[in-house]
Design an enzyme around this catalytic site. Sequence first.
Site, mmCIF file in Angstrom:
data_model
loop_
_atom_site.group_PDB
_atom_site.id
_atom_site.type_symbol
_atom_site.label_atom_id
_atom_site.label_comp_id
_atom_site.label_asym_id
_atom_site.label_seq_id
_atom_site.Cartn_x
_atom_site.Cartn_y
_atom_site.Cartn_z
ATOM 1 N N CYS A 1 75.355 85.232 62.864
ATOM 2 C CA CYS A 1 74.745 84.608 61.687
ATOM 3 C C CYS A 1 73.856 85.549 60.863
ATOM 4 O O CYS A 1 74.385 86.374 60.139
ATOM 5 C CB CYS A 1 74.003 83.340 62.102
ATOM 6 S SG CYS A 1 73.840 82.164 60.715
ATOM 7 N N LYS B 1 71.514 88.084 69.543
ATOM 8 C CA LYS B 1 71.301 88.122 68.083
ATOM 9 C C LYS B 1 70.102 89.005 67.748
ATOM 10 O O LYS B 1 68.986 88.767 68.233
ATOM 11 C CB LYS B 1 71.084 86.698 67.593
ATOM 12 C CG LYS B 1 70.955 86.524 66.097
ATOM 13 C CD LYS B 1 70.897 85.017 65.757
ATOM 14 C CE LYS B 1 70.835 84.755 64.271
ATOM 15 N NZ LYS B 1 70.900 83.296 63.955
ATOM 16 N N GLU C 1 78.331 79.231 65.851
ATOM 17 C CA GLU C 1 77.043 79.479 66.507
ATOM 18 C C GLU C 1 76.523 78.187 67.164
ATOM 19 O O GLU C 1 76.526 77.126 66.546
ATOM 20 C CB GLU C 1 76.044 79.969 65.448
ATOM 21 C CG GLU C 1 74.705 80.454 66.010
ATOM 22 C CD GLU C 1 73.751 80.911 64.905
ATOM 23 O OE1 GLU C 1 74.040 80.634 63.724
ATOM 24 O OE2 GLU C 1 72.729 81.553 65.230
#
Lengths: 289, 289
Positions: B155, B118, B45
């Site tokens: 994540c 995300k 990331e």
Amino acid sequence: MNNRKVKVGLIQMACSEDVEGNTAKLEKHIRSAAAKGAQIICTQELFRSPYFCKREDPALFDLAEPIPGPSTSRLQVLAKELNVVIVGSLFERRAAGLYHNTAVIIDAGGELLGIYRKMHIPDDPLYYEKYYFTPGDLGFKAWDTKYGRIGVLVCWDQWYPEGARLTAMQGADILFYPTAIGWHEHEKEEFGTAQYDAWQTIQRSHSIANGVYVCSVNRIGKEESVEFFGGSFVSDPFGRLLHKASHDQEEIIVQELDLSKVEETRQHWPFFRDRRVETSAPIASRFLV
Amino acid sequence: MNNRKVKVGLIQMACSEDVEGNTAKLEKHIRSAAAKGAQIICTQELFRSPYFCKREDPALFDLAEPIPGPSTSRLQVLAKELNVVIVGSLFERRAAGLYHNTAVIIDAGGELLGIYRKMHIPDDPLYYEKYYFTPGDLGFKAWDTKYGRIGVLVCWDQWYPEGARLTAMQGADILFYPTAIGWHEHEKEEFGTAQYDAWQTIQRSHSIANGVYVCSVNRIGKEESVEFFGGSFVSDPFGRLLHKASHDQEEIIVQELDLSKVEETRQHWPFFRDRRVETSAPIASRFLV
């Protein structure tokens, strides 16, 4: 936060063809667990008999009984006498030709708080459950017992994150999974370790995703070509193993849980805060391609 | 089933304040991975910089760039030259005052197949992402690349079974998770092992629940008081670890996957067959009590 301690009891045992003998053994083990301080006690799946779904035989429907019924009453008497909550897994005869794989949730006063009918029914070689059990029609639930708010799911349910999520979303602090899963004798050497590990991992992941305790209770013993692999366990709200039983011994697990750890864990790992619920509706589809 | 082999590459590295230096290092590592046969290569990331969300500072928005933009173009040129798919994690400037944590999915011909923004944004001490990133508005997706159908999540998404499920339901055979997670220096001794284990366990559970490969790519290196814990890994469709990287070394992981194992695993563990989709709608609620 104040400590909120509770002791759970998990009864991992082998079963014979002797239904009365199995039930008497369970009662003895429940008494032992209570004597060690257990307050919420959970049986393995279908503790009254061998795991009969290894073949399709209409005569085996005779193992079923109504709920409430004889076994429920017996567990209610025991729960009241010992002042313990009992989660018991039974083969429910609901009507002629209509049977479920059902857990009874009995409060410490002996009251039948409710039932959970196994929602996900497997059908694999030697696990012919779709022949015996109609999928549950009561959905996923949680109950306030004398010692804490609990959810109950059964065996094949454990592979589904949705079941754990929907139960935790009703405020359950502990999820109980009565189970009957084992190794095929021809698969154990090659796949046995991975199978047990996957089974434990997916359930520990329910602890992690939802910040709840998970108590999974499995049977042991060789029944024809299936060796039930025991390994009953308790995981905490971050997925840590608090106890793991052996794969081949009867065990009465008594484990203290601190229910205040649910909130503490969720404060440190605030997954519920950030769920994208407005995007979750397609989960109610079968598939998206 | 025919074998359908693909080699994935995971680039686990440390980052300095030198954005050009980080990008040049990434390019070198991608070339190494391709030289070892990697066909789908995923970055950690936000590989261009240190993990800047450790504090709230408006000057740090200058790290963002449009997509497509300079970094996207650079990865596209590399993907075309090396004939590899690249999943790259970038800080997207969408408009003045509107930024996302976005992954670009670039096909082996260099075409920008799509982007993933995300969806779940954390906000915890030293991970102040809600300050920088607007939650994604494109939902969960899968893409057909030259070498296989893949899904990408980022994540904090990894803690949510819903994201993995919705991506797998679109036919992804591999889920990639670019990640930046580490130990706080005052927590590592007491909680470090449990934190890495929970992080790996929840993602292996996505493999198990959905019968897919998971490739999780984390950074390493001490950045102020956070020690990013690496441990990038690949798990197979039954959750078995195929590779696990170290916690403190740069590593170029190249792992062969057999995509036919997705179907084989799901035939043996047919979880998709039995989902109770008609009962899943309440998952789109915030909570049920």
